[in-house]
Design a protein around this motif. Structure first.
Motif, short mmCIF file in Angstrom:
data_model
loop_
_atom_site.label_atom_id
_atom_site.label_comp_id
_atom_site.label_asym_id
_atom_site.label_seq_id
_atom_site.Cartn_x
_atom_site.Cartn_y
_atom_site.Cartn_z
N PRO A 280 0.80 -1.23 0.00
CA PRO A 280 0.00 0.00 0.00
C PRO A 280 0.83 1.28 0.00
CG PRO A 280 -0.81 -1.56 1.65
CD PRO A 280 0.50 -2.10 1.14
N GLY A 281 2.06 1.21 0.50
CA GLY A 281 2.88 2.42 0.58
C GLY A 281 3.63 2.74 -0.69
N ASP A 282 3.43 1.97 -1.75
CA ASP A 282 4.21 2.17 -2.98
C ASP A 282 4.08 3.58 -3.55
OD1 ASP A 282 5.13 -0.37 -2.80
OD2 ASP A 282 4.07 -1.17 -4.54
N LEU A 283 2.85 4.10 -3.58
CA LEU A 283 2.62 5.42 -4.17
C LEU A 283 3.33 6.51 -3.37
CD1 LEU A 283 1.26 6.96 -6.43
CD2 LEU A 283 -0.79 7.18 -4.99
N ALA A 284 3.25 6.39 -2.02
CA ALA A 284 3.92 7.38 -1.17
C ALA A 284 5.43 7.33 -1.35
CB ALA A 284 3.55 7.15 0.29
N ARG A 285 5.97 6.11 -1.48
CA ARG A 285 7.42 5.98 -1.69
C ARG A 285 7.82 6.56 -3.04
NH1 ARG A 285 6.66 1.29 1.46
NH2 ARG A 285 6.05 0.05 -0.34
N ALA A 286 6.99 6.31 -4.05
CA ALA A 286 7.29 6.85 -5.38
C ALA A 286 7.26 8.38 -5.36
CB ALA A 286 6.28 6.31 -6.40
N ALA A 287 6.29 8.95 -4.66
CA ALA A 287 6.20 10.41 -4.56
C ALA A 287 7.43 10.97 -3.86
CB ALA A 287 4.93 10.81 -3.82
N ARG A 288 7.91 10.26 -2.84
CA ARG A 288 9.09 10.72 -2.11
C ARG A 288 10.32 10.72 -3.01
NH1 ARG A 288 11.25 8.90 3.88
NH2 ARG A 288 13.43 9.45 3.57
N VAL A 289 10.42 9.73 -3.88
CA VAL A 289 11.54 9.69 -4.82
C VAL A 289 11.55 10.94 -5.69
CG1 VAL A 289 12.39 8.54 -6.91
CG2 VAL A 289 11.80 7.18 -4.91
N VAL A 290 10.39 11.30 -6.19
CA VAL A 290 10.30 12.43 -7.11
C VAL A 290 10.53 13.76 -6.38
CG1 VAL A 290 8.80 13.68 -8.72
CG2 VAL A 290 8.77 11.17 -8.66
N TYR A 291 9.88 13.92 -5.22
CA TYR A 291 10.00 15.20 -4.51
C TYR A 291 9.57 15.00 -3.07
CZ TYR A 291 10.15 20.28 -4.00
OH TYR A 291 10.49 21.55 -3.63
N SER A 292 10.52 15.04 -2.16
CA SER A 292 10.22 14.82 -0.75
C SER A 292 9.98 16.16 -0.04
CB SER A 292 11.38 14.09 -0.06
OG SER A 292 11.19 14.07 1.34
#
Length: 409
Positions: free
Chosen positions: A65-77
Motif C-alpha cells: 500500500p505504501g508504494d505510491l507514497a514511496r514513489a512520490a518521495r523519490v520524485v520530490y520529498s
C-alpha cells in the motif's frame, strides 16, 4: 568555514560513504565545521544534527500500500525540503556539498538551499543526473538511450531491476527534474575522473560548471604488504554491474586459483549457488569485512580484482589497493584506465572477457615478484599524486568557485 554535507547514508556502506567520511575528516582536521544531512538509520554515526535527518525508507523488495507514497518521495520529498530548511536556519552553511541525494532525500533539498542562496557543489558518485537508473546499464549491456531527454526508454526496457513500477518512477523523476531544471541550482559539479567530466560535457553540462578533482587516499594510514599474496581478492558490492559473474566464470577456467570475495549485495545468494563443485573449495564469500579482518584479507591477497561492466566513476578500492601495496586487475572501461596503468600498476582486460581476466589474475598470483613491483608502483603513485593535502586544497578551491558563481548569479 561551515560545510553542509548531504548524503542519503551516514554510515560506512560503500565507496561513496568512504569518500564522504574521509573528506569530513580532512575538513575538520583543517579547522572547518562539517554539518551532515542524511536519512535516519540505526547504523548511522552519532551526530548532534541527527534530529534534522529524514525518516527512513526502503525501496528494494518492497511492494504494498505504501508504494505510491514511496514513489512520490523519490520524485520530490516535502519532508526533506522542510527538514533541510530547518537545518539551514539553525546552522547556515558557507557551502553545501551534495553527494548521493536521489530517492532517500530527493532533489527537493535543492529548493531549500537555493531559497537561502547557499553555494552548492555536488560530487558525481554515479550517473544519476544523466541516466535515470544511475549506471548506464540496461538488460545486461551498456546503454545511453536516454541521452537528450528520451527517458521513456527506462520504462520501455524496464531498466530498474526489470520492474515496470520502479522504472516508471525513475522516468517520472527524470522528466520532472529536467522540466524544472532542478540541477541548474548546482553551481559546480565535482567530477572525480576525466571520464565523468567528458560524459557531463557530452550530455550538455557547461565546462565552467565542472571541476575535475580525483579522489584521494591517506597512504600513511596503511602499512603496505608487498608481494607474497596467495589469492585474487574482490572487495565491493555484489551487484550485476560489478561483473562478479564474469569473475566467477574466469575463476572456473583457472585450475588451482584461489579467490576471496568480500562484500554483500543483491547478487550474493545467486552467485554462491552458481559455484561448480570444483570451485567450492577455492572461493570464499567473506561477507562485509571491517577492521582487522578486512586488513588480514587484504594482506593475503596477490591482487585486487575489479571486473566491472559499467562505467566506474573512480573506484575508491583502487586507491586503497595501491596504498596497501597491491596491484589491480580490472576492466578497461570508464575511468579505470586513468588510474590503472597496464603492466605498471596492474593489468587491464576487456570488460566481460572471463578468459582474459582469468589469465591476468593467474599471472599476478603466480608471479610474486611481478605483483610486488606493481604494488610498489601503485604505492608510489598514491603517495605522490593522490594525497590528502592536495585534495583538500583542490576542494576548497571548488567551494570558492561555487561561492563565486552564486555571488554572480
Amino acid at each position: 568555514m561551515r560545510v553542509l554535507a548531504a548524503h542519503k547514508y551516514y554510515w560506512p556502506k560503500a565507496g561513496a560513504e568512504t569518500y564522504l567520511f574521509a573528506l569530513e575528516r580532512l575538513l575538520t582536521g583543517a579547522g572547518h565545521e562539517v554539518v551532515p544531512f542524511a536519512m535516519a538509520d540505526p547504523a548511522n554515526r552519532p551526530t548532534p544534527w541527527a534530529k534534522h535527518f529524514v525518516s527512513p525508507v526502503e525501496f528494494r523488495g518492497r511492494r504494498g500500500p505504501g508504494d505510491l507514497a514511496r514513489a512520490a518521495r523519490v520524485v520530490y520529498s516535502l519532508e526533506a525540503r522542510r527538514k533541510m530548511g530547518a537545518l539551514l536556519r539553525e546552522a547556515p552553511p558557507d557551502v553545501a556539498h551534495l553527494h548521493n541525494i536521489a530517492h532517500q532525500l530527493s532533489p527537493s533539498i535543492l529548493d531549500a538551499l537555493a531559497a537561502r542562496r547557499v553555494p552548492i557543489v555536488q560530487t558525481m558518485h554515479d550517473y544519476k543526473l544523466l541516466c535515470p537508473v544511475y549506471t548506464f546499464r540496461s538488460q545486461g549491456e551498456t546503454c545511453e538511450r536516454c541521452r537528450g531527454g528520451r527517458f521513456w526508454h527506462v520504462v520501455e526496457r524496464r531498466c530498474n531491476a526489470g520492474s515496470l513500477p520502479l522504472s516508471a518512477t525513475n522516468m517520472v523523476e527524470a522528466y520532472v527534474h529536467a522540466l524544472r531544471r532542478t540541477y541548474d541550482r548546482v553551481h559546480v559539479f565535482h567530477c572525480p575522473s576525466l571520464f565523468v567530466l567528458a560524459k557531463m560535457l557530452e550530455f550538455g553540462v557547461p565546462r565552467e560548471r565542472l571541476a575535475f578533482v580525483p579522489h584521494f587516499v591517506d597512504a600513511a594510514a596503511f602499512t603496505p604488504a608487498f608481494g607474497g599474496g596467495r589469492y585474487a581478492f574482490f572487495a565491493g558490492r555484489l551487484a550485476e554491474e560489478k561483473g562478479v559473474d564474469v569473475l566467477l566464470a574466469a575463476h572456473a577456467a583457472v585450475p588451482g586459483l584461489e579467490l576471496v570475495i568480500a562484500g554483500d549485495g543483491p547478487r550474493r545468494a545467486a552467485l554462491e549457488t552458481s559455484l561448480s563443485e570444483k570451485q567450492r573449495g577455492r572461493v570464499r564469500f567473506a561477507g562485509h569485512l571491517t577492521g582487522a579482518a578486512f586488513d588480514e584479507a587484504w594482506a593475503g591477497a596477490a591482487c585486487l580484482v575489479l571486473p566491472s561492466t559499467w562505467y566506474e566513476v573512480r573506484p575508491m578500492a583502487i586507491h586503497e589497493a595501491y596504498a596497501r601495496g597491491k596491484p589491480v586487475v580490472s576492466s578497461r572501461l570508464g575511468s579505470i584506465p586513468e588510474i590503472v596503468e597496464d603492466g605498471i600498476t596492474g593489468r587491464l582486460v576487456p570488460p566481460g572477457d572471463p578468459a582474459a581476466l582469468g589469465e591476468a589474475m593467474k599471472e599476478l598470483v603466480d608471479d610474486g615478484p611481478r605483483a610486488e613491483a606493481m604494488g610498489r608502483a601503485g604505492r608510489a603513485l598514491v603517495e605522490t599524486r593522490y594525497g590528502p593535502e592536495r585534495h583538500l586544497e583542490s576542494m576548497l578551491s571548488v567551494y570558492a568557485q561555487a561561492a563565486a558563481r552564486r555571488a554572480a548569479a
